[in-house]
Enzyme design. Structure first.
Site, PDB file in Angstrom:
ATOM      1  N   GLU A  45       0.814  -1.216   0.000  1.00  0.00           N
ATOM      2  CA  GLU A  45       0.000   0.000   0.000  1.00  0.00           C
ATOM      3  C   GLU A  45       0.850   1.270   0.000  1.00  0.00           C
ATOM      4  O   GLU A  45       0.376   2.325  -0.439  1.00  0.00           O
ATOM      5  CB  GLU A  45      -0.925   0.008   1.219  1.00  0.00           C
ATOM      6  CG  GLU A  45      -1.979  -1.084   1.239  1.00  0.00           C
ATOM      7  CD  GLU A  45      -3.042  -0.896   0.168  1.00  0.00           C
ATOM      8  OE1 GLU A  45      -3.431   0.267  -0.086  1.00  0.00           O
ATOM      9  OE2 GLU A  45      -3.477  -1.889  -0.430  1.00  0.00           O
TER      10      GLU A  45
ATOM     11  N   GLU B 128      -1.389   9.711   0.455  1.00  0.00           N
ATOM     12  CA  GLU B 128      -1.736   9.358  -0.924  1.00  0.00           C
ATOM     13  C   GLU B 128      -1.066  10.324  -1.893  1.00  0.00           C
ATOM     14  O   GLU B 128      -1.055  11.542  -1.679  1.00  0.00           O
ATOM     15  CB  GLU B 128      -3.250   9.413  -1.091  1.00  0.00           C
ATOM     16  CG  GLU B 128      -3.742   8.990  -2.451  1.00  0.00           C
ATOM     17  CD  GLU B 128      -5.258   8.927  -2.514  1.00  0.00           C
ATOM     18  OE1 GLU B 128      -5.790   8.770  -3.640  1.00  0.00           O
ATOM     19  OE2 GLU B 128      -5.891   9.022  -1.452  1.00  0.00           O
TER      20      GLU B 128
ATOM     21  N   ASN C 270     -14.430   6.659   7.618  1.00  0.00           N
ATOM     22  CA  ASN C 270     -13.403   5.785   8.163  1.00  0.00           C
ATOM     23  C   ASN C 270     -12.587   6.492   9.249  1.00  0.00           C
ATOM     24  O   ASN C 270     -12.217   5.881  10.254  1.00  0.00           O
ATOM     25  CB  ASN C 270     -12.478   5.280   7.056  1.00  0.00           C
ATOM     26  CG  ASN C 270     -13.104   4.165   6.253  1.00  0.00           C
ATOM     27  OD1 ASN C 270     -13.860   3.362   6.786  1.00  0.00           O
ATOM     28  ND2 ASN C 270     -12.801   4.122   4.965  1.00  0.00           N
TER      29      ASN C 270
END
Length: 352
Positions: free
Chosen positions: A205, A214, A252
């Protein structure tokens, strides 16, 4: 964590002590190999110190025999002989002073023990240069570290040689208290397999624990679901992917923050500022969320469902069932490498 995975979500330690009985014999035996502060001893291994033999009850390093209850007194010794130093058989070359060694290299030192290079070095002495070398136990029985985690710091560094300094080993071990069952449930093999599976997925990831956030900033404004009753108080573009599993979306952050007792909904930047918080959010997902799968990654590993089920829970909607076999293979290859470092078999059901 990918945005597509998040959309699916919207829709949907203690090491075992080996007890060594104290010697009841009053007769002096031959002294075994002398105790060394830099050597790792596991339960049952022996060392002599101040004219007495001692046996380690469990994992220890740097604790002087006689000063801690980790050592059992095996009686006086007369120094009439020694036994070979503890350790398993390693197919490693002898250490050579002045020879260049890459991080991860394993050598046999002059005392018969093995060491692993934590950092590249030009042949420094493993006993003297402890920053460059760590004691190493071969044969797949590396001892759990203090606190119960089955991955040592040297193994962690071997897994992530180019990691961002933000992703510290100390941050990871500090985060373990949030989910004490992680890598601490079932047999020793299962514990190591789960740790390898978690770290292999984190590697995938984050590009080897390189990326904290990100990389595609164009996605940032898309991770706010205004339909939630609490909205996006930190701003529409604040809930982008962060941390080892790239936590994303306001719902989340809200769920992870509630579970961990952290204000992540109002301050999502904590995940990219505090290494322990970053690791805690990854462990939150691993231990409590099933994503597009049928179980959490933790449950998949402790119930022997295999590494493939962890992929399904993390990004199965995109990668599994032929969706992206190259990505699946990347995760599997890394998992196999990490289980090799930890000295266990990867088990079955590797693909999804």
């Amino acid at each position: 964590m990918s945005r597509k995975l998040a959309a699916y979500l919207l829709a949907a330690a203690t090491a075992i002590a080996v007890v060594i009985p104290m010697s009841t014999s009053a007769s002096a035996a031959s002294c075994v190999a002398g105790w060394s502060s830099g050597t790792v001893y596991t339960g049952g291994q022996t060392a002599s110190h101040n004219g007495r033999n001692w046996a380690a009850k469990w994992w220890t390093q740097g604790e002087t025999p006689g000063s801690s209850d980790v050592w059992a007194d095996r009686g006086a010794c007369d120094g009439g002989g020694t036994t070979p130093p503890p350790g398993n058989t390693c197919n490693a070359p002898n250490w050579v002073a002045g020879q260049f060694y890459r991080a991860g290299a394993i050598v046999k030192y002059t005392d018969g023990r093995y060491y692993i290079a934590e950092h590249d070095n030009p042949g420094y002495d493993p006993v003297i240069s402890t920053w460059y070398w760590n004691p190493h136990t071969c044969g797949g029985t590396n001892p759990p570290q203090p606190g119960g985690f089955v991955v040592s710091e040297s193994q962690f560094n071997q897994m992530f040689p180019s990691r961002n300094p933000f992703y510290t080993y100390a941050g990871l071990t500090a985060a373990l208290s949030s989910y004490p069952g992680f890598a601490n449930t079932g047999s020793d093999t299962i514990k190591r397999q789960e740790a390898a599976a978690f770290l292999a997925n984190a590697y995938h990831e984050t590009g080897g624990l390189v990326h904290i956030v990100e990389q595609n900033q164009n996605n940032y404004p898309h991770y706010c679901d205004p339909g939630q009753p609490y909205g996006c108080p930190a701003g529409q573009a604040a809930y982008y992917g962060r941390g080892p599993i790239q936590l994303s979306w306001n719902f989340n952050y809200k769920a992870a923050g509630d579970a961990l007792g952290l204000p992540l909904l109002t301050n999502p930047w904590l995940v990219q500022q505090d290494p322990a918080v970053a690791w805690r959010t990854a462990l939150w997902y691993w231990n409590t969320q099933r994503g597009p799968g049928t179980m959490t990654p933790h449950d998949a590993m402790i119930n022997s469902r295999g590494f493939g089920e962890t992929i399904r829970s993390i990004n199965g909607s995109i990668e599994c069932n032929g969706g992206n076999p190259a990505q699946v293979q990347s995760r599997v290859t890394r998992y196999q490498q990490f289980t090799s470092i930890l000295g266990v078999s990867p088990g079955g059901n590797l693909y999804c």
